[in-house]
Design a protein around this motif. Structure first.
Motif, PDB file in Angstrom:
ATOM      1  N   ILE A  54       0.826  -1.206   0.000  1.00 43.50           N
ATOM      2  CA  ILE A  54       0.000   0.000   0.000  1.00 43.50           C
ATOM      3  C   ILE A  54       0.860   1.255   0.000  1.00 43.50           C
ATOM      4  O   ILE A  54       0.692   2.155  -0.827  1.00 43.50           O
ATOM      5  CB  ILE A  54      -0.932   0.012   1.232  1.00 43.50           C
ATOM      6  N   MET A  55       1.803   1.325   0.934  1.00 41.25           N
ATOM      7  CA  MET A  55       2.519   2.573   1.177  1.00 41.25           C
ATOM      8  C   MET A  55       3.667   2.739   0.199  1.00 41.25           C
ATOM      9  O   MET A  55       4.442   1.817  -0.037  1.00 41.25           O
ATOM     10  CB  MET A  55       3.035   2.617   2.620  1.00 41.25           C
ATOM     11  N   GLY A  56       3.752   3.932  -0.383  1.00 38.99           N
ATOM     12  CA  GLY A  56       4.798   4.230  -1.347  1.00 38.99           C
ATOM     13  C   GLY A  56       4.959   5.724  -1.501  1.00 38.99           C
ATOM     14  O   GLY A  56       4.809   6.497  -0.546  1.00 38.99           O
ATOM     15  N   SER A  57       5.216   6.146  -2.728  1.00 39.41           N
ATOM     16  CA  SER A  57       5.483   7.568  -2.982  1.00 39.41           C
ATOM     17  C   SER A  57       4.265   8.442  -2.741  1.00 39.41           C
ATOM     18  O   SER A  57       4.391   9.655  -2.583  1.00 39.41           O
ATOM     19  CB  SER A  57       5.956   7.747  -4.424  1.00 39.41           C
ATOM     20  N   GLY A  58       3.068   7.856  -2.690  1.00 37.97           N
ATOM     21  CA  GLY A  58       1.871   8.651  -2.451  1.00 37.97           C
ATOM     22  C   GLY A  58       1.897   9.401  -1.138  1.00 37.97           C
ATOM     23  O   GLY A  58       1.254  10.450  -1.011  1.00 37.97           O
ATOM     24  N   ILE A  59       2.659   8.891  -0.155  1.00 40.26           N
ATOM     25  CA  ILE A  59       2.712   9.549   1.145  1.00 40.26           C
ATOM     26  C   ILE A  59       3.309  10.949   1.033  1.00 40.26           C
ATOM     27  O   ILE A  59       3.003  11.821   1.849  1.00 40.26           O
ATOM     28  CB  ILE A  59       3.526   8.685   2.138  1.00 40.26           C
ATOM     29  N   SER A 193      10.745  -4.746   5.073  1.00 43.05           N
ATOM     30  CA  SER A 193      10.672  -4.281   6.456  1.00 43.05           C
ATOM     31  C   SER A 193      11.405  -2.953   6.616  1.00 43.05           C
ATOM     32  O   SER A 193      10.936  -2.052   7.316  1.00 43.05           O
ATOM     33  CB  SER A 193      11.269  -5.327   7.399  1.00 43.05           C
ATOM     34  N   LEU A 194      12.557  -2.814   5.947  1.00 41.73           N
ATOM     35  CA  LEU A 194      13.277  -1.554   6.000  1.00 41.73           C
ATOM     36  C   LEU A 194      12.466  -0.430   5.365  1.00 41.73           C
ATOM     37  O   LEU A 194      12.427   0.695   5.881  1.00 41.73           O
ATOM     38  CB  LEU A 194      14.620  -1.688   5.275  1.00 41.73           C
ATOM     39  N   ALA A 195      11.817  -0.728   4.254  1.00 35.16           N
ATOM     40  CA  ALA A 195      11.030   0.296   3.567  1.00 35.16           C
ATOM     41  C   ALA A 195       9.913   0.815   4.469  1.00 35.16           C
ATOM     42  O   ALA A 195       9.656   2.026   4.529  1.00 35.16           O
ATOM     43  CB  ALA A 195      10.447  -0.269   2.269  1.00 35.16           C
ATOM     44  N   PHE A 196       9.249  -0.088   5.191  1.00 35.71           N
ATOM     45  CA  PHE A 196       8.175   0.340   6.083  1.00 35.71           C
ATOM     46  C   PHE A 196       8.729   1.152   7.252  1.00 35.71           C
ATOM     47  O   PHE A 196       8.136   2.161   7.657  1.00 35.71           O
ATOM     48  CB  PHE A 196       7.407  -0.871   6.589  1.00 35.71           C
ATOM     49  N   CYS A 197       9.866   0.742   7.791  1.00 30.74           N
ATOM     50  CA  CYS A 197      10.484   1.523   8.870  1.00 30.74           C
ATOM     51  C   CYS A 197      10.858   2.919   8.394  1.00 30.74           C
ATOM     52  O   CYS A 197      10.737   3.895   9.142  1.00 30.74           O
ATOM     53  CB  CYS A 197      11.714   0.793   9.404  1.00 30.74           C
ATOM     54  N   PHE A 198      11.307   3.021   7.141  1.00 36.32           N
ATOM     55  CA  PHE A 198      11.636   4.331   6.586  1.00 36.32           C
ATOM     56  C   PHE A 198      10.398   5.214   6.517  1.00 36.32           C
ATOM     57  O   PHE A 198      10.471   6.422   6.766  1.00 36.32           O
ATOM     58  CB  PHE A 198      12.243   4.177   5.197  1.00 36.32           C
ATOM     59  N   MET A 199       9.245   4.633   6.167  1.00 34.13           N
ATOM     60  CA  MET A 199       8.005   5.405   6.108  1.00 34.13           C
ATOM     61  C   MET A 199       7.599   5.899   7.498  1.00 34.13           C
ATOM     62  O   MET A 199       7.150   7.040   7.672  1.00 34.13           O
ATOM     63  CB  MET A 199       6.878   4.562   5.507  1.00 34.13           C
ATOM     64  N   LEU A 200       7.763   5.042   8.505  1.00 31.90           N
ATOM     65  CA  LEU A 200       7.457   5.461   9.870  1.00 31.90           C
ATOM     66  C   LEU A 200       8.408   6.568  10.323  1.00 31.90           C
ATOM     67  O   LEU A 200       7.990   7.537  10.973  1.00 31.90           O
ATOM     68  CB  LEU A 200       7.560   4.263  10.826  1.00 31.90           C
ATOM     69  N   TYR A 201       9.670   6.439   9.976  1.00 30.36           N
ATOM     70  CA  TYR A 201      10.644   7.467  10.333  1.00 30.36           C
ATOM     71  C   TYR A 201      10.300   8.789   9.641  1.00 30.36           C
ATOM     72  O   TYR A 201      10.408   9.862  10.251  1.00 30.36           O
ATOM     73  CB  TYR A 201      12.044   7.008   9.937  1.00 30.36           C
ATOM     74  N   PHE A 202       9.877   8.718   8.399  1.00 32.63           N
ATOM     75  CA  PHE A 202       9.443   9.918   7.682  1.00 32.63           C
ATOM     76  C   PHE A 202       8.298  10.601   8.420  1.00 32.63           C
ATOM     77  O   PHE A 202       8.290  11.829   8.596  1.00 32.63           O
ATOM     78  CB  PHE A 202       9.006   9.528   6.269  1.00 32.63           C
TER      79      PHE A 202
END
Length: 458
Positions: A54-59, A193-202
């Protein structure tokens, strides 16, 4: 996972979004039931995988969508789109149980014969090319700033790395192309998993930096004196959040949200790999994944909007460059997003290439010449779009109002009405009709306004 006794017994063995020869999971029809030979994924692992889909550049574009619709308007639209996304997944899962089909393209073939399969394949190609273009667009804009963040001010003059287009071409040739060319790229799944952690950090950085940038914002950050020339009335108006906004820019909001919640091409493969796969269990996975993504989207969009208000950029990270270009948290979150984007592009490339080869050659044996030609062609198209598209909101708007609305709203509703034996007056049939109507209305309205905006701007 039960199958209707009168349904087509064609079970799609392609339970991943990768090429056929990469499959590690296969579903077989044995004595009227589906049995999986792969190790089942746990509930939380499936939720995590769906959130990564689901989560990607749209955020990065949702804060701009909030500025274009207002806080309450944005919350209403985001709730509506996420709820409809969950409901359309419900319809797809019902069709999966009834037919035993675990592929979006094959559902289109069952519902509308070969034209339906072609339509779904084309929609997936355009959607994934748009997603890859948006990711490379982010690289084009953010990579020069990331490099400058590690250099001293004396070394930040005119240099070749100031041009994001050259950096984009270099990164595509050196990193994206080799990874996309591999026939087996399953090891990149460990980066999810890293990609999702990066989104949370963002999201955390967006919340923290809300109190680091004062309001009112200077209209020109390079001339701080402009801040002193603002009157108190303008300060009050600039720092007052809008609850409802309706303008031509609002036409980009819903397509951006649809673009941000599209995960339907990954739902059926995740269902196929789920431990103890039942419709209710997979629906719970979808509901939890969409709900958590909704919270991350809402928090990042809200605090991004409350930081820049009407001056929020269509690519949120660009807004921080003018006020804190060398802030350590901004530099690290930029690197995190860039790494996430860089490793995600090859993964998004795989279903697009698979759809291209499926439309051109059917399910013939693997061929290296076809594999290489499809890979190079898709990457060239994506690279050209990323270089020449002037604004990321154009990608979100056009792709979101066309292919995203089809894959998210229109196709699930149409396929359910064509395949299901339920009467037209049943709850799900009525819901499918409303889903199709909303998708058509949203897509046509948004796309028309976007085109008119382009015409007037030119």
């Amino acid at each position: 996972m039960s199958i209707d006794s009168n349904s087509n017994a064609d079970i799609c063995t392609d339970c991943t979004t990768q090429d056929t020869d990469e499959n590690e999971t296969t579903s077989l029809l044995i004595n009227g039931s589906v049995q999986s030979r792969a190790r089942g994924a746990s509930f939380f692992s499936s939720v995590f995988n769906l959130m990564n889909a689901i989560m990607g550049s749209g955020i990065l574009g949702l804060a701009y969508a909030m500025a274009s619709t207002g806080i309450i308007g944005f919350c209403i639209l985001l709730t509506l789109v996420s709820s409809l996304a969950a409901y359309s997944i419900h319809l797809l899962l019902k069709l999966c149980d009834q037919t035993g089909i675990n592929s979006y393209e094959d559902l289109g073939g069952i519902a509308l014969k070969y034209p339906g399969k072609v339509l779904v394949g084309i929609a997936i190609i355009i959607q994934n090319i748009g997603a890859m273009s948006s990711y490379l667009f982010i690289l084009k804009l953010e990579l020069p700033a990331a490099i400058k963040g590690f250099l001293t001010p004396d070394n930040t003059g005119d240099a070749w790395y100031d041009d994001g287009r050259w950096l984009l071409i270099l990164v595509t040739l050196c990193v994206v192309l080799p990874l996309a060319m591999l026939p087996r790229i399953g090891f990149l799944g460990y980066t999810s998993s890293l990609a999702f952690c990066f989104m949370l950090y963002f999201t955390v950085v967006v919340v923290v930096k809300k109190w680091s940038i004062p309001c009112p914002l200077p209209h020109n950050a390079t001339t701080p004196s402009s801040t002193n020339q603002q009157t108190s009335n303008s300060s009050d108006s600039e720092c007052a959040p809008k609850l409802f906004v309706l303008s031509r820019e609002s036409a980009y909001a819903v397509p951006t949200m649809a673009f941000s919640f599209l995960c339907h091409t990954a739902v059926l493969p995740i269902y196929c790999e789920l431990e103890r796969p039942t419709k209710a269990r997979m629906q719970s996975v979808a509901n939890v994944g969409i709900s958590l993504s909704f919270l991350v989207y809402l928090v990042s969009a809200l605090f991004g909007y409350l930081t820049f208000y009407a001056h929020v950029n269509s690519q949120l990270l660009l807004g921080y460059d003018a006020y804190m270009p060398r802030d350590i948290m901004v530099v690290t979150v930029r690197l995190a997003i860039l790494l996430s984007v860089l490793l995600t592009v090859p993964l998004i490339h795989f279903p697009a290439r698979k759809a291209v080869i499926l439309l051109l050659r059917g399910r013939r044996p693997f061929s290296w010449p076809v594999h290489v030609f499809a890979t190079l062609t898709i990457l060239c198209v994506v690279l050209v779009m990323a270089i020449f598209v002037p604004d990321i909101r154009n990608v979100f708007g056009v792709v979101g109002s066309t292919t995203s609305s089809c894959l998210l709203f229109i196709f699930p509703g149409v396929f359910y009405l064509r395949i299901s034996s339920q009467p037209l007056t049943s709850f799900d049939s009525v819901g499918a009709v409303l889903l199709v109507a909303f998708g058509i209305a949203m897509g046509v309205t948004s796309f028309t306004v976007i085109i008119l905006t382009w015409v007037q701007s030119s």
